[in-house]
Design a protein around this motif. Structure first.
Motif: not given
Lengths: 658, 144
Positions: A581, A589-591
């Motif tokens: 993401f 929210r980036r994983q």
């Protein structure tokens, strides 16, 4: 439309389930055979409806209908189709539906297999299975319905997606295989329960549930091993077993189930230990439900658990009911189940099995104790304690070594009693060679548990080889067969025994792998381009750092040149640091995700994790582990599967019977 | 002695020894990591004894600071209710470690700061956060 159909199927299944239980109870009272037929037909309908509901959920997942809350939470448009499918068991409500789905398939197979058999037991067997189905149906109907619509008042453009950790083929297979094992114990439990109520004697049903249990046990074993394999390949802490409550949840029924597989042989052959076997299978079943509770309720603060949910108390109540009902039944049935035969000697195969059982149950208790200790401590003393792997290792290593020893001792003991002269004859070679091996290990500088474990491994391997050799020799002398033909015929004539020996060899291989952990090395460091660092006598040099943007993530790829102490090149490792993401505007929210790279040899693994990156200074950070002998654990797993398949393969006589 | 009694005695004897062993390991663990007290942030701020403990909480928003010399070194503030605890950790951070993540740390509390040697994130089997409306996706600068 489909979600409505799914919900309706689940409700109908519940209704038919209740009806079926009523009809079967009426049959048990009145003996009117038509009631039985009607009840059984309803049981088939229940299972069929559950299967339909599951297929409908699969359809929603595959077609990405984000109006269904479950679909929106566990999949997204980008999720590859295979993982859209496996999202079926990624979440709570889906996995509970999946549980009852497997039970329904088992139920249909069981009904078909025994359509003309066990008329007295069958209504009870069906009632037990239906009760379990109803429990899960009530959960999926009223507590966590997988067909629940989303409560958002806007059109959902995309789902949240599946955790990248779960986007792995092993992780896709591990839960269903484990579930096959968990759920499967319901069938032998139902039969034992029914036999207790109808006072069924004879060994035919014992034989058929032994096969069920063996298939189930195989699935459970594979599930556990796959879980370990996944953790090792994906999680990046370099191990395969952490004594996490969820792992313990699958290990406890495995322990009692393994005990049951051994002692049921005595019931089948000698009609002894019936009470004990009844208790064991009940315990195993209760532990599978308890295990599902541990996994799904979030009562333990475990990496796998879900947040608070109303499921906990309901599950616990169900376990309590099972245990109470079983305890009452066993207590009432005691006089009827008493066998007039007793074990004749301490040095007999029978008592070997008995000891193996006691040790298995002890280990199960130790694991259980460690798992629930935090909860007990909090309730009694008000302080919450976490129990870590050191506790489980310390308590279980001696018990495990005792089990390893019994793996070799048991097969050497004769049925009824082993005479003194035979005892010496059978044990002298394995014990002698093991002692010589022990001296060699000590001379090599090994100490402590390592020596004991390796010595016992030698003992068991030699013991099993002498068992094979004795059997082959007897046939060669008697029928003049060649050794190979004698070996083949011998295994064919007694598949469960020799298959079992192969499983024992698999266990030895696993113990060798476990022993390797004593020599694990671990180091964390940062490297710039062309920098070097060493772990033990192995050198690591960072040759290159690459960046790559791929369809659903961004990746940094490190190229690590691995060389031995003489500068000889061993391999090049390519661990990755990925960001899933990565296009999401919200950085939280980036994983991030670390994709490991492992160099595998029989002697040991070189395990590399790309921990983090300092883009300003061009430094990459790594966690490197050297894990000797890990591969033996997996080889042991293959051997275990092979042995169980040999034991399960139908013999000619059984083919004629069916 | 009858074989049956011999067996009963051996099995009972073994069971008693085993139970004692399990009890003994529970009270005398060889490793200080075997059994660790799980306490709250508020409790640790009040105690003085230097005991190994485990604490759970949320990483306070914007509190993560990476060391400029060693990227394996991180400092952040752990938040539990209205209590805050400064934490230091050196080592590989779990992938799910970020602002707002639920974490568990284990280590020693010394001189106003918690020195953790274990840092775990609660494994989210699904992504937290609410479902969102169609939003534009931009490739911003990536950091970890």
């Amino acid at each position: 439309m489909t979600p409505v159909l799914g919900s309706v199927s689940l409700s109908l299944a519940t209704g038919f389930g209740i009806l079926s239980v009523i009809l079967l109870s009426l049959y048990i009272r009145s003996g009117d055979y038509r009631l039985f037929l009607a009840g059984r037909r309803m049981a088939i309908i229940v299972s069929a409806l559950v299967i339909i509901a599951t297929l409908l959920l699969v359809k929603e997942l595959i077609t990405s209908n984000f109006d269904v809350d479950y679909v929106a939470h566990y999949t997204s448009i980008e999720t590859p189709t295979i993982y859209k499918f496996t999202a079926l068991w990624a979440g709570q409500s889906g996995s509970l539906l999946f549980w009852v789905f497997i039970l329904s398939i088992y139920s249909l197979i069981m009904i078909f297999q025994n359509r003309n058999r066990y008329h007295r037991m069958m209504p009870w067997v069906l009632c037990v299975i239906l009760t379990v189905q109803l429990f899960f149906l009530i959960l999926t109907n009223f507590i966590t319905n997988p067909f629940e619509p989303t409560n958002a008042d806007f059109v959902i453009a995309n789902g949240l997606g599946l955790n990248p950790l779960l986007q792995n083929l092993t992780m896709a297979i591990h839960p269903p295989v484990l579930y096959l094992g968990f759920v499967g114990f319901t069938i032998p439990f139902a039969f034992t329960f029914a036999a207790l109520l109808t006072n069924e004697k004879g060994s035919l049903w014992v034989r058929s549930i032994r096969r069920w249990s063996l298939v189930t046990w195989l699935a459970l074993s594979c599930g556990i091993i796959l879980g370990g394999w996944w953790a090792y390949q994906e999680l990046g802490w370099g191990g395969y077993w952490a004594w996490d409550p969820v792992e313990n949840a699958s290990f406890m029924p495995w322990l009692t189930g393994t005990a049951f597989l051994h002692s049921i042989i005595i019931q089948e052959k000698k009609n002894m230990l019936r009470v004990w076997n009844t208790i064991l299978i009940m315990l195993t079943f209760a532990l599978t439900i308890f295990g599902t509770f541990l996994t799904r309720s979030g009562v333990m603060s475990s990496v796998h658990s879900f947040t608070e949910s109303p499921l906990g108390p309901i599950f616990l109540a169900f376990v309590a009911i099972i245990v109470t009902v079983c305890a009452i039944l066993v207590f009432q049935g005691l006089p009827k189940m008493k066998s007039d035969k007793h074990i004749e000697s301490l040095t007999s195969r029978e008592s070997g099995f008995l000891f193996n059982n006691v040790v298995f149950v002890t280990m199960c208790f130790a694991v259980f104790w460690g798992t629930i200790f935090p909860v007990i401590s909090e309730a009694v003393r008000g302080t919450k304690i976490t129990v870590g792997p050191p506790f489980f290792n310390q308590v279980n290593v001696p018990i495990g070594l005792l089990l390893l020893m019994l793996t070799g001792v048991g097969p050497l003991l004769a049925w009824r009693r082993t005479s003194r002269s035979n005892f010496i004859k059978y044990f002298s070679i394995p014990v002698g060679l093991a002692l010589i091996a022990a001296i060699v290990f000590l001379l090599f500088g090994f100490r402590g548990y390592v020596v004991i474990s390796l010595t016992l491994s030698v003992f068991v391997v030699v013991a099993i080889i002498t068992e094979f050799k004795r059997g082959i020799q007897a046939r060669v002398n008697r029928f003049g067969e060649s050794s190979f033909v004698a070996f083949r015929t011998m295994v064919r004539k007694n598949r469960s025994r020799y298959g079992g020996y192969f499983v024992h060899l698999g266990i030895v291989l696993m113990f060798i792998g476990f022993t390797g952990q004593a020599f694990n090395l671990k180091k964390e460091f940062g490297l710039g381009i062309n920098d070097r660092e060493h772990v033990g006598d192995i050198n690591f040099e960072l040759k290159q750092l690459r960046e790559e943007e791929r369809p659903n993530h961004f990746a940094w790829i490190a190229e690590l040149l691995v060389t031995g102490k003489d500068g000889n090149s061993i391999t090049t490792l390519l661990p990755e640091k990925r960001i899933y993401f990565h296009r999401d505007p919200n950085p939280d929210r980036r994983q991030p995700h670390s994709e490991l790279d492992i160099h595998t040899t029989l002697k040991g693994d070189i395990y590399s994790v790309f921990s983090s990156i300092d883009t300003d200074n061009g430094i990459a950070f790594f966690q490197i582990m050297i894990n000797p002998l890990v591969q033996f654990v997996w080889y042991g797993g293959y051997m275990l599967v092979l042995g169980t398949l040999i034991a399960l393969w139908p013999s000619k006589r059984e083919k004629l019977l069916t | 002695m009858a074989p049956k009694n011999k067996i009963v005695i051996t099995v009972t004897g073994f069971t008693l020894v085993a139970l004692f062993w399990i009890y003994w390991v529970s009270v005398n663990p060889i490793d200080e990591r075997a059994m660790v007290k799980f306490i709250s942030v508020q409790e640790i701020l009040q105690t003085e004894d230097n005991e190994r403990v485990r604490i759970g909480g949320v990483v306070a928003d914007g509190s993560i600071t990476l060391s400029s010399t060693n990227k394996l070194e991180v400092a952040f503030t752990l938040k539990e209710g209205d209590s805050f605890l400064p934490v230091e950790f050196i080592g590989t951070r779990p992938d799910l470690f970020k602002n707002g993540a639920e974490v568990i740390v284990e280590g020693l509390y010394q001189e106003g700061s918690f020195h953790a040697d274990i840092l775990q994130t609660k494994c989210a089997s699904r992504y937290e956060g609410d479902l969102r409306d169609a939003s534009s996706y931009n490739l911003n600068e990536i950091e970890i």
